[in-house]
Scaffold this motif. Structure first.
Motif, PDB file in Angstrom:
ATOM      1  N   ALA A  48     -47.978 -83.205 -28.601  1.00 44.21           N
ATOM      2  CA  ALA A  48     -47.669 -81.935 -29.020  1.00 44.21           C
ATOM      3  C   ALA A  48     -48.617 -81.040 -28.292  1.00 44.21           C
ATOM      4  N   TRP A  49     -47.728 -79.531 -28.104  1.00 40.36           N
ATOM      5  CA  TRP A  49     -48.254 -78.616 -27.255  1.00 40.36           C
ATOM      6  C   TRP A  49     -47.831 -77.319 -28.194  1.00 40.36           C
ATOM      7  N   ALA A  50     -48.852 -76.354 -28.206  1.00 42.97           N
ATOM      8  CA  ALA A  50     -48.705 -75.046 -28.736  1.00 42.97           C
ATOM      9  C   ALA A  50     -49.116 -73.755 -27.806  1.00 42.97           C
ATOM     10  N   GLY A  51     -48.136 -73.129 -27.833  1.00 46.99           N
ATOM     11  CA  GLY A  51     -48.423 -71.623 -27.018  1.00 46.99           C
ATOM     12  C   GLY A  51     -49.086 -70.606 -27.961  1.00 46.99           C
ATOM     13  N   ASP A  52     -50.320 -70.468 -27.951  1.00 47.12           N
ATOM     14  CA  ASP A  52     -51.041 -69.412 -28.796  1.00 47.12           C
ATOM     15  C   ASP A  52     -51.350 -68.119 -28.230  1.00 47.12           C
ATOM     16  N   ARG A  53     -51.441 -67.070 -28.995  1.00 52.42           N
ATOM     17  CA  ARG A  53     -51.875 -65.791 -28.717  1.00 52.42           C
ATOM     18  C   ARG A  53     -52.884 -65.361 -29.837  1.00 52.42           C
ATOM     19  N   TYR A  54     -54.392 -64.912 -29.423  1.00 52.54           N
ATOM     20  CA  TYR A  54     -55.248 -64.554 -30.336  1.00 52.54           C
ATOM     21  C   TYR A  54     -55.779 -63.012 -30.075  1.00 52.54           C
ATOM     22  N   SER A  55     -56.076 -62.037 -30.994  1.00 55.45           N
ATOM     23  CA  SER A  55     -56.551 -60.978 -30.477  1.00 55.45           C
ATOM     24  C   SER A  55     -57.584 -60.494 -31.882  1.00 55.45           C
TER      25      SER A  55
END
Length: 139
Positions: A48-55
């Motif tokens: 599996a793969w996930a596209g993540d954004r953090y701030s």
């Protein structure tokens, strides 16, 4: 898109807010199961793969940092599929995704000055429930 979780933390009287958002999940899986009449009960697993954004924001320091990444991981799950006509079936499935703990480097600004914050550990697991309708092209 998964709803962005956030958390507030106060350290030494200074409060900040962190956000995480998963924009997409992809997987390559195989499934194995047991078929009885028009029913198929199965287990599945794969990559599996996930596209993540953090701030993160610390208003008192006028600080904003962010990062994004594609995380590799694995998935397992199971479900049931019912063939309700010759070409059509419906399924209900549960999937668990584990993307482990990764050290992420954030970039941004503090008091308007560029900064790099390395080594923030982020652990990610996701649970999903899926409902699907399938059409089989039969010659």
């Amino acid at each position: 898109m998964v709803r962005p979780p956030h958390t507030n933390a106060t350290v030494l009287g200074i409060t900040g807010t962190a956000h995480a958002q998963t924009d997409w999940i992809a997987s390559v899986t195989g499934r194995i199961g047991w078929a009885v009449d028009r029913w198929f009960i199965y287990a599945k697993g794969g990559a599996a793969w996930a596209g993540d954004r953090y701030s993160a924001d610390v208003p008192i320091f006028v600080e904003h940092i962010e990062a994004n990444e594609t995380r590799p991981g694995w998935t397992v799950g199971g479900g049931v599929e019912w063939a309700f006509s010759q070409n059509w079936s419906a399924k209900l499935e549960y999937d668990f995704y584990d993307f482990g703990t990764r050290s992420v480097t954030f970039t941004g600004t503090i008091f308007g000055v560029p900064e790099v914050v390395p080594g923030i550990n982020i652990k990610e697991t996701i649970s999903t429930v899926k409902f699907g309708i399938n059409y089989r092209f039969v010659p």
